[in-house]
Design an enzyme around this catalytic site. Sequence first.
Site, PDB file in Angstrom:
ATOM      1  N   ASN A 178       0.828  -1.191   0.000  1.00 49.77           N
ATOM      2  CA  ASN A 178       0.000   0.000   0.000  1.00 49.77           C
ATOM      3  C   ASN A 178       0.870   1.251   0.000  1.00 49.77           C
ATOM      4  OD1 ASN A 178      -2.125   1.727   0.103  1.00 49.77           O
ATOM      5  ND2 ASN A 178      -2.907   1.065   2.084  1.00 49.77           N
TER       6      ASN A 178
ATOM      7  N   HIS B 295       5.659 -13.797 -15.621  1.00 56.59           N
ATOM      8  CA  HIS B 295       5.115 -14.155 -16.932  1.00 56.59           C
ATOM      9  C   HIS B 295       5.465 -15.572 -17.371  1.00 56.59           C
ATOM     10  CE1 HIS B 295       2.735 -13.228 -20.264  1.00 56.59           C
ATOM     11  NE2 HIS B 295       3.214 -12.037 -20.587  1.00 56.59           N
TER      12      HIS B 295
ATOM     13  N   ASP C  97      -0.364 -15.587 -17.259  1.00 53.86           N
ATOM     14  CA  ASP C  97      -0.548 -14.807 -18.487  1.00 53.86           C
ATOM     15  C   ASP C  97      -1.428 -13.599 -18.208  1.00 53.86           C
ATOM     16  OD1 ASP C  97      -2.582 -17.545 -19.439  1.00 53.86           O
ATOM     17  OD2 ASP C  97      -3.306 -15.637 -18.649  1.00 53.86           O
TER      18      ASP C  97
END
Lengths: 476, 373
Positions: free
Chosen positions: A394, A446, A450
């Site tokens: 945050n 990745h 995806d």
Amino acid sequence: VCIHRVRSCSSIRFIKSKYVCVFDKSALKFSHQQRLFRTSAVSCGQIVQFKLSDIGEGITEVTVKEWYIKEGDSVSQFDNICEVQSDKASVTITSRYDGIIRKLHYNLDEIACVGKPLVDIEIDASKGLASEEDVVETPPVSHEEHTHQEIKGLKTLATPAVRRLAMENNIKLSEVVGTGKDKRILKEDILNYLAKQTGAILPPSPKAEIMPPLPKSETVPAAPKDKAHKIPVPVFRPIVFSGKDKTEPITGFHKTMVKTMSAALKIPHFGYSDEVDLTQLVQLREELKPLAQIRGVKLSFMPFFIKAASLGLLQYPILNASLDESCKNVTYKASHNIGVAMDTEQGLIVPNVKNVQVCSVFEIASELNRLKSLGSTGQLGTNDLNGGTFTLSNIGTVGGTYAKAVILPPEVAIGALGKIQVLPRFNGKGEVFQAQIMNVSWSADHRIIDGATMARFSNLWKSYLENPASMLLDLK
Amino acid sequence: MVLQSSLKNCLQLSCIFRTPKAGFRSTTTGGLIIQSISHDVYQNLAVEDWIHDHMNLENRPVLFLWRNSPAVVIGRHQNPWQECNLRLMRQKNIKLARRRSGGGTVYHDLGNINLTFFTTRKKYERMENLKLVVKALKGLRPQLDVHVTDRYDILLDRQYKISGTAAKLGGTAAYHHCTLLCNADKFVLSSVLRSPYRGLKSNATPSVPASVKNLFEEDPSLTCEMLLDAIAEEYAAQHQIDHHISLINPADETMLPGINNKTKELQTWEWVYGRTPKFSISTCFNLVYQDSVLDVKVDMDVKHGRIEVCNIDLPEQWLPPALCSELVKSLTGSKFCPNETTALTTTLPRVCPQDSELHSRWNLLCENMTMLM
């Protein structure tokens, strides 16, 4: 610098002898001595043995506890030399001379004797005049007056030589601004003061403007001769930045960051961002805050974000997984241990809330309170810091809207939350209304995640937060 | 009256502390009595520093009265690991402070009063100050059996220590401060002043343990306020000044310029822990893991509060040697501090094979390492 000092000093003498009928004999003698020093000065200075002075209370021996300097260091008068201890009293020994430390007579924890040499200091004869107090007659003023000159209750720090200079020129030390260490008054300060007061101190005379060149009989060093006879003017020195680069080893929390981030570099990150309309959540939190307060828990937005993330992970468990070293296997973690990035005094630390999948929003809030208070007092335990599977940061509480967070291995995803801003948005009827908007930036591995999966997870998370009531349907 | 918090007093004081254009009021010639309104140990120690560095004490000695919320105060050259139970203090939120004077470790809470006698170096005289305190106590309660020892302690009933002393001498100023136990929590005192750390070897000044007693136990009618007042009265009488205590606020930067920097410095890790003289630890502990007990031997050299040299002896192959050397490498150069060690040791598993067995062994070892700090 030292040449300048000497030069200006002799110029003052000159002015004095020209325009003031009666001049101090001791002043002449003083400068005479000074010339002697100058002509005889070679590169090596005079070694003075600085003896350990009386501590009081009849103490004869002390233990050397800490050295503030080492051999080869240069010291100024009043600089700290060492710390000695005797019978529950700690004494700071300060230097009486300007010079270079040539020898330390004791090692740490050795017993030093009062009256015996403590350090050897090489006094540079061509430098400051502090050493001359040993050689030159002091002017006929009592020693007490000089060393403890009280200016309205505050000590003015100045070497005896500076005080003499001030006294000879009828300058009150209290009116001079000290620019040395601890507001010490340096010779430059007296000279600057004099330059400003030229009209007041020296007897006014039209001849003051035109100065004949010095006759060669005066023993003044050849190079600065031209300047020697002018009225001292503040020399505009070029602004010199004397800051130095500082190299220090990386330790502690920074070391952990280096390790973690270097490992994270191996992960091919992709980012996905979106904005979330928290208008309804803001209202809900306002209603629930006092209830939580009654139970002794401070309720922020994070428990909602965390719980919504866990609900999303139930649908997209690959985001709560881990890829092994060889990239051959994916482990789907059963527990949702959601980490919360925390900014402490020492640095970034990421404790996690365990098993969010079975915790209520209130329980999450309560656990966050506990972790926050431990984090701020530096008491987080191994268990609090281990085992995280997914992280939220945050950063918006500090500032910012979008961010690109770095995944903490062995996790595969992380979310960075921007600050909540009030922005104009269109509602269903095409009207503009005030919306509480927050941006979220996800980063994912990745190799196994995806874009579509990340997008769907984000949409689900977003829908829970934009319409908090929908969380009720899926809460376990 | 003990506490006079009128504005007039604050103004009077500000004339003294600030670079004064005005001269000195006649009440302040010959001495000054001040009391801190703060119970923060760092702020109060900063006031001592400030007075030592900035006030002209020639013919104007100062008596400073202060009390602190629970804290352990170690001497300038002491080793906190040797002197107190840091673990317990962290749990109970008891602060640790290092003062600039020498001497041993003491426990402060609101039942203990602190007195600091400021003089010029020439007028530094501890025995006189302590005799003043004893005279004040006897004046208050003549039946009290209190006397000053040649170690500068004050004993009650010839056996219980009620006051410890320390001193600091600088360029031209000096101060002597001492504690006085009125109604402190003896249970907490004895538990925090007992160090659980084993195998420490150091040249740091050791404390001399003593049995203590509160004056309150001897006479339940005594309070801290009464003691402070009696001592101030005696000081005023001996220095021929008004019996008038001025209050000061250690956070007031206008009255005490530079005080907040001093307070901050006293709170830094570098001062509190980093000033510990070089020491070494040579210890061992047992790891209980799945029905077997393992011996681990640890040797460390700590300088400026940081681990200079680290050696961990584990049973062979219990952890992969690469991981062990990684742990040693991480610890070297780090602070000898549980917080930092925990942060380091929880990071390392992130970058090594995810083997739960390995991780639980690792966590067990690291938790025990942290216990040494």
